[in-house]
Scaffold this motif. Sequence first.
Motif, PDB file in Angstrom:
ATOM      1  N   ALA A   1       0.824  -1.216   0.000  1.00  0.00           N
ATOM      2  CA  ALA A   1       0.000   0.000   0.000  1.00  0.00           C
ATOM      3  C   ALA A   1       0.850   1.254   0.000  1.00  0.00           C
ATOM      4  N   LEU A   2       2.093   1.105   0.426  1.00  0.00           N
ATOM      5  CA  LEU A   2       2.993   2.260   0.451  1.00  0.00           C
ATOM      6  C   LEU A   2       3.692   2.472  -0.888  1.00  0.00           C
ATOM      7  N   ARG A   3       3.528   1.502  -1.838  1.00  0.00           N
ATOM      8  CA  ARG A   3       4.199   1.605  -3.134  1.00  0.00           C
ATOM      9  C   ARG A   3       3.191   1.879  -4.248  1.00  0.00           C
ATOM     10  N   ARG A   4       3.660   2.353  -5.394  1.00  0.00           N
ATOM     11  CA  ARG A   4       2.798   2.584  -6.566  1.00  0.00           C
ATOM     12  C   ARG A   4       2.520   1.248  -7.238  1.00  0.00           C
ATOM     13  N   SER A   5       1.228   1.013  -7.562  1.00  0.00           N
ATOM     14  CA  SER A   5       0.835  -0.249  -8.195  1.00  0.00           C
ATOM     15  C   SER A   5       1.420  -0.334  -9.611  1.00  0.00           C
ATOM     16  N   PRO A   6       2.000  -1.478  -9.978  1.00  0.00           N
ATOM     17  CA  PRO A   6       2.524  -1.618 -11.343  1.00  0.00           C
ATOM     18  C   PRO A   6       1.412  -1.735 -12.397  1.00  0.00           C
ATOM     19  N   HIS A   7       0.122  -1.852 -11.961  1.00  0.00           N
ATOM     20  CA  HIS A   7      -0.972  -2.034 -12.910  1.00  0.00           C
ATOM     21  C   HIS A   7      -1.716  -0.732 -13.211  1.00  0.00           C
ATOM     22  N   LEU A   8      -1.307   0.367 -12.590  1.00  0.00           N
ATOM     23  CA  LEU A   8      -1.968   1.639 -12.848  1.00  0.00           C
ATOM     24  C   LEU A   8      -1.736   2.103 -14.272  1.00  0.00           C
TER      25      LEU A   8
ATOM     26  N   ALA B   1     -10.176  -4.397 -21.275  1.00  0.00           N
ATOM     27  CA  ALA B   1      -8.776  -4.249 -20.831  1.00  0.00           C
ATOM     28  C   ALA B   1      -8.708  -3.525 -19.483  1.00  0.00           C
ATOM     29  N   LEU B   2      -9.617  -2.534 -19.308  1.00  0.00           N
ATOM     30  CA  LEU B   2      -9.658  -1.809 -18.028  1.00  0.00           C
ATOM     31  C   LEU B   2     -10.087  -2.736 -16.908  1.00  0.00           C
ATOM     32  N   ARG B   3     -11.095  -3.607 -17.182  1.00  0.00           N
ATOM     33  CA  ARG B   3     -11.566  -4.524 -16.134  1.00  0.00           C
ATOM     34  C   ARG B   3     -10.490  -5.511 -15.742  1.00  0.00           C
ATOM     35  N   ALA B   4      -9.725  -6.013 -16.721  1.00  0.00           N
ATOM     36  CA  ALA B   4      -8.663  -6.977 -16.419  1.00  0.00           C
ATOM     37  C   ALA B   4      -7.526  -6.323 -15.629  1.00  0.00           C
ATOM     38  N   ALA B   5      -7.149  -5.109 -16.015  1.00  0.00           N
ATOM     39  CA  ALA B   5      -6.075  -4.417 -15.288  1.00  0.00           C
ATOM     40  C   ALA B   5      -6.498  -4.084 -13.864  1.00  0.00           C
ATOM     41  N   ALA B   6      -7.800  -3.694 -13.678  1.00  0.00           N
ATOM     42  CA  ALA B   6      -8.300  -3.388 -12.335  1.00  0.00           C
ATOM     43  C   ALA B   6      -8.288  -4.631 -11.464  1.00  0.00           C
ATOM     44  N   ALA B   7      -8.650  -5.788 -12.054  1.00  0.00           N
ATOM     45  CA  ALA B   7      -8.627  -7.031 -11.281  1.00  0.00           C
ATOM     46  C   ALA B   7      -7.205  -7.374 -10.841  1.00  0.00           C
ATOM     47  N   ARG B   8      -6.255  -7.178 -11.732  1.00  0.00           N
ATOM     48  CA  ARG B   8      -4.862  -7.455 -11.331  1.00  0.00           C
ATOM     49  C   ARG B   8      -4.395  -6.478 -10.254  1.00  0.00           C
ATOM     50  N   HIS B   9      -4.850  -5.240 -10.345  1.00  0.00           N
ATOM     51  CA  HIS B   9      -4.480  -4.260  -9.304  1.00  0.00           C
ATOM     52  C   HIS B   9      -5.037  -4.662  -7.936  1.00  0.00           C
ATOM     53  N   VAL B  10      -6.303  -5.105  -7.894  1.00  0.00           N
ATOM     54  CA  VAL B  10      -6.919  -5.521  -6.628  1.00  0.00           C
ATOM     55  C   VAL B  10      -6.193  -6.730  -6.061  1.00  0.00           C
ATOM     56  N   ALA B  11      -5.834  -7.684  -6.936  1.00  0.00           N
ATOM     57  CA  ALA B  11      -5.111  -8.867  -6.450  1.00  0.00           C
ATOM     58  C   ALA B  11      -3.733  -8.479  -5.899  1.00  0.00           C
ATOM     59  N   TRP B  12      -3.097  -7.505  -6.533  1.00  0.00           N
ATOM     60  CA  TRP B  12      -1.764  -7.079  -6.070  1.00  0.00           C
ATOM     61  C   TRP B  12      -1.863  -6.388  -4.704  1.00  0.00           C
ATOM     62  N   ARG B  13      -2.950  -5.597  -4.542  1.00  0.00           N
ATOM     63  CA  ARG B  13      -3.140  -4.929  -3.250  1.00  0.00           C
ATOM     64  C   ARG B  13      -3.566  -5.909  -2.164  1.00  0.00           C
ATOM     65  N   GLY B  14      -4.228  -7.007  -2.536  1.00  0.00           N
ATOM     66  CA  GLY B  14      -4.651  -7.995  -1.561  1.00  0.00           C
ATOM     67  C   GLY B  14      -6.140  -8.108  -1.425  1.00  0.00           C
ATOM     68  N   ALA B  15      -6.886  -7.027  -1.549  1.00  0.00           N
ATOM     69  CA  ALA B  15      -8.341  -7.053  -1.434  1.00  0.00           C
ATOM     70  C   ALA B  15      -8.881  -5.731  -1.935  1.00  0.00           C
ATOM     71  N   ALA B  16     -10.158  -5.759  -2.390  1.00  0.00           N
ATOM     72  CA  ALA B  16     -10.808  -4.532  -2.861  1.00  0.00           C
ATOM     73  C   ALA B  16     -11.609  -3.925  -1.727  1.00  0.00           C
TER      74      ALA B  16
END
Length: 388
Positions: free
Chosen positions: A317-324, A338-353
């Motif tokens: 959470a302290l770092r910039r997401s690589p999926h932004l 493509a936006l939905r897939a990138a958002a899903a990868r971002h949520v998985a990287w953060r851990g939870a939505a």
Amino acid sequence: MVIRLALLLLVLLAGPLRAEPSRPLAPGEARLLILHDHGNPVVAEMVRLTLRGEYDLTVSLEDLRFPDSDAYDWMQIDRDRWFKERIGGRMIQVFERDIALFPRRAGMLTVPAITHDLTHVVDKGVREKRSVTSAPAQITVRPFPGDRRPLAAHALVLTDELSAQPGKLQQDEVLTRRVTIEALGALAHHLPPRPDLQQPWLISFTQPELRETIPTPQGPVSRVVWEWQLRPRTGEPGVLPAVAFPWFDTDSRQMEVAPMKPIPFGFAGFGANFGAREADGVRFRLILTGLVALAFGAALMACLWDRIPSLAPLLRALRRSPHLAEMEQAVRAGDLRALRAAAARHVAWRGAASPRQGRLLGQLDQGIFGAGPSADLDLRRWLVEFRR
């Protein structure tokens, strides 16, 4: 108390310096003399000087300064004296000042001429200034009879005080040793330097030393005080060696020695098994400390074990997401999938939505799979809300 009484006795027995009978003065004459009481002092021995002025004048103001020199130390040891004395049948005004002088080296010592500036009263209250200068005085100084730092005194007393019996110390008891040297007829810097009491088997703490010089009419009394806190490292007995301070007795004209006595150290009840008991105690304390540290570490790990998996999302959470960058590119292209897939990868990287992000993902799904058109969905505003 013994030291004070001994020095006081010497002061009372010592007589002040007396001048030889003066020759008569002519009317209005004034003269200044340098009188001394010694013909063969050694280096660092006190020479008593008396500056004596005999003035057939009525003196109202005066100024006399004794000169400094690298050939001697000096100090004034008594207040100036003004009195009347009959000389040659007439009452003459007399001035006297006592100086203790200490030669620094052997050879011929010259006390330079001294000038006494006077203001005296003449007829009808008129004041006039007049300077009276003495002749220089010479004193032959002999070498100090010894290879140590010169120390000469009329009397010297050393006291060695202990706070406890050093051979019967209790466990963890600290011995305080206080040594005092007092000398009559010497300056404080003439007294010996503090000895080093360090030994491999001894723990020592040294207090700041005290040095002082007190002027008296019979000469300066100097004093030095040393104090140590001492404790053996182990129960093994040891002996602190004696220390000797040689000094020159100016009365007997012989070298004397002031000793610091040897001190035997040891603990009360010291025996063959003392060291073993001490070692066993040290080992027991080390083992107990290790066990306490180990138990504390295990308890800490048990408390944090369930929290360890959540540390990675907190750090991410302290770092910039690589999926932004992928989401921004999809917004510019207007590509919802493509936006939905990138958002899903971002949520998985953060851990939870978060709940808000869940609602935003639902809007995106409605735009992709819903029956109605998705043109009214502002993707840029959607991305701002999703990242907030």
